[in-house]
Design a protein around this motif. Sequence first.
Motif, short mmCIF file in Angstrom:
data_model
loop_
_atom_site.label_atom_id
_atom_site.label_comp_id
_atom_site.label_asym_id
_atom_site.label_seq_id
_atom_site.Cartn_x
_atom_site.Cartn_y
_atom_site.Cartn_z
N HIS A 203 -28.47 -18.60 -14.38
CA HIS A 203 -27.35 -19.31 -15.00
C HIS A 203 -26.05 -18.53 -14.85
CE1 HIS A 203 -30.80 -21.16 -17.31
NE2 HIS A 203 -30.16 -22.22 -16.88
N ILE A 206 -23.85 -19.45 -11.89
CA ILE A 206 -23.07 -20.68 -12.07
C ILE A 206 -21.90 -20.42 -13.01
CG2 ILE A 206 -23.20 -23.04 -12.98
CD1 ILE A 206 -26.30 -22.68 -12.06
N MET A 207 -22.15 -19.69 -14.08
CA MET A 207 -21.10 -19.42 -15.07
C MET A 207 -20.02 -18.49 -14.52
SD MET A 207 -23.76 -18.93 -18.23
CE MET A 207 -22.54 -18.47 -19.45
N SER A 211 -16.53 -23.59 -11.27
CA SER A 211 -17.22 -24.82 -11.64
C SER A 211 -18.65 -24.76 -11.14
CB SER A 211 -16.51 -26.04 -11.03
OG SER A 211 -16.71 -26.08 -9.62
N GLU A 212 -19.46 -25.66 -11.67
CA GLU A 212 -20.84 -25.75 -11.25
C GLU A 212 -20.94 -26.11 -9.77
OE1 GLU A 212 -24.70 -27.42 -13.58
OE2 GLU A 212 -23.24 -28.97 -13.00
N ILE A 231 -30.07 -26.52 -12.31
CA ILE A 231 -29.23 -27.65 -12.71
C ILE A 231 -29.09 -27.83 -14.23
CG2 ILE A 231 -29.66 -28.90 -10.57
CD1 ILE A 231 -31.68 -30.64 -12.05
N THR A 233 -27.60 -25.54 -16.50
CA THR A 233 -26.68 -24.60 -17.15
C THR A 233 -25.78 -25.32 -18.16
OG1 THR A 233 -26.66 -23.23 -15.17
CG2 THR A 233 -24.89 -22.87 -16.76
N TYR A 234 -25.30 -26.49 -17.81
CA TYR A 234 -24.38 -27.23 -18.69
C TYR A 234 -25.04 -28.52 -19.19
CZ TYR A 234 -21.10 -23.92 -16.63
OH TYR A 234 -20.48 -22.78 -16.22
N SER A 239 -24.22 -33.53 -15.27
CA SER A 239 -23.50 -32.75 -14.26
C SER A 239 -24.42 -32.05 -13.27
CB SER A 239 -22.60 -31.72 -14.93
OG SER A 239 -23.36 -30.71 -15.59
N GLY A 240 -25.48 -31.44 -13.75
CA GLY A 240 -26.31 -30.60 -12.89
C GLY A 240 -26.86 -31.33 -11.68
N ASN A 243 -24.02 -32.64 -9.27
CA ASN A 243 -23.43 -31.61 -8.42
C ASN A 243 -24.43 -31.09 -7.38
OD1 ASN A 243 -20.78 -31.51 -9.48
ND2 ASN A 243 -21.52 -30.35 -11.26
#
Length: 484
Positions: A203, A206-207, A211-212, A231, A233-234, A239-240, A243
């Motif tokens: 994670h 990605i952070m 952005s993801e 996918i 993380t958020y 979103s995961g 994206n």
Amino acid sequence: MEPTGIMSSALFTDFYELTMAQGYWKNGMNHEVVFDMFFRRQPFNGGFSVFAGLEPLLDALLSFSFSESDIAYLASLNMFEKGFLDYLKTFRFTGDVYAFKEGSVVFPQEPLVRIHAPLIEAQIIEGLVLNQINFQSLIATKTARCYLASGKGSIMEFGLRRAQGSDGAMSATRAAFIGGAAGTSNTLAGKRYGIPVMGTMAHSWIMAHKSELDAFNAYADIYPDKTVFLIDTYDTLKSGIKNAITAGRRLVEQGRGFGVRLDSGDISYLTGEVRKELDKAGFPQATITVSNELTEEIIETLVQNHAPINSWGVGTHMVTGGNEASFTGVYKLSARYDEDSCSMKPAMKFSDNPEKNTNPGIKNVYRLFDEDGNAKADVIALEDEVLTAGVENRYYHPMIDYREFSFTAARVEPMLHCVVRRGERVEPRKPDAEQLRLARSTMLLQLESFDASYRRILNPHVYKVSLTEKMKELKLQFIRERVK
């Protein structure tokens, strides 16, 4: 792998082994004995176990010795005579070792390792034998259960950060591969044992990006042939996965593939939704990997619910044993040299708990197969007995109760093999990677010889481990003499 300094030091033993050893030395008691290493019950309420840890045990055993600093430490305790310490200076294992093949499917009461050695040697190595076999057999068994629960799928061992110290991590990775894991996140184990290493992103990757999508694209650019997007993380669905599809499309257009991984949430629901999104986007070949505190029970439930999962990352519960703290292996004297008769005499330990009574004498184990190649029973026999195919024999329950059965085996396989003779390996030591491949192959092959009822995760059938009539009569003789 050569043993570490800790494993090769003969101080790696329980202190009472040394106090007893000095007593034996002082009283001139160093006759030949036989010890059995066996276990009393199946871990995880399962129907089988996997024997692991033999090769590291042999490495350590054959280099087991007391260094000058070891001797100095023992002298500082003011417990040991100089003559005994001088004896320890030249200590090495000079005996014989018989064992199951590493990776074998095994059952309670069977001698997995049989040690023939002078009493002092056999006593001092007890802790080493149990330490090496108990832990690795526990982890190999846990992994085999996860492997079966997944439908013999792709299991990845991800437990390094939750393992019990560095040695625990290395031993666990080794045992997990024997038990059916396809690869590991433990890079050092990959180098040392030749195990495939696996892993993509955390994670934090990605952070760390704006952005993801930026994180996914950056990873795909660097590792276009080995991309698995994390996918969750958020927000997995909002979103995961969206994206991941955007970043993955670029890879597919280049003739490559990709996968996604879930590490949280309702795995059953989320993987179903993710699969729908991937298929709708035209990526039916995109894979789904899951992790997050998986156990064999969770894996089996997900498989039964037809969750669309391609591979499994199992960490904590695999490398620690999960809800089973330890393997119940013990090390018991079964025979000793008798000076009056100039022969080896059987010995038996009694207990107020009858299930803890040991089986006396020098023993072999035979596996009986039917005409279809299915394992039907394991039989504990005395050393001078030879079981053969095509002959009907009667066999008896180890508890010496009313249970018995007759069987004519189509094939009989002896399970104990001499691996060390007079302190030297019978065969040259194989490289670590080759050792593991052979052990893993043994596990996979032997598992297939057992009916599914013995392999199931919940409420498995109990596999027969029985005694020959001669073995039964010897045990009864000890019991009758004790009653007198």
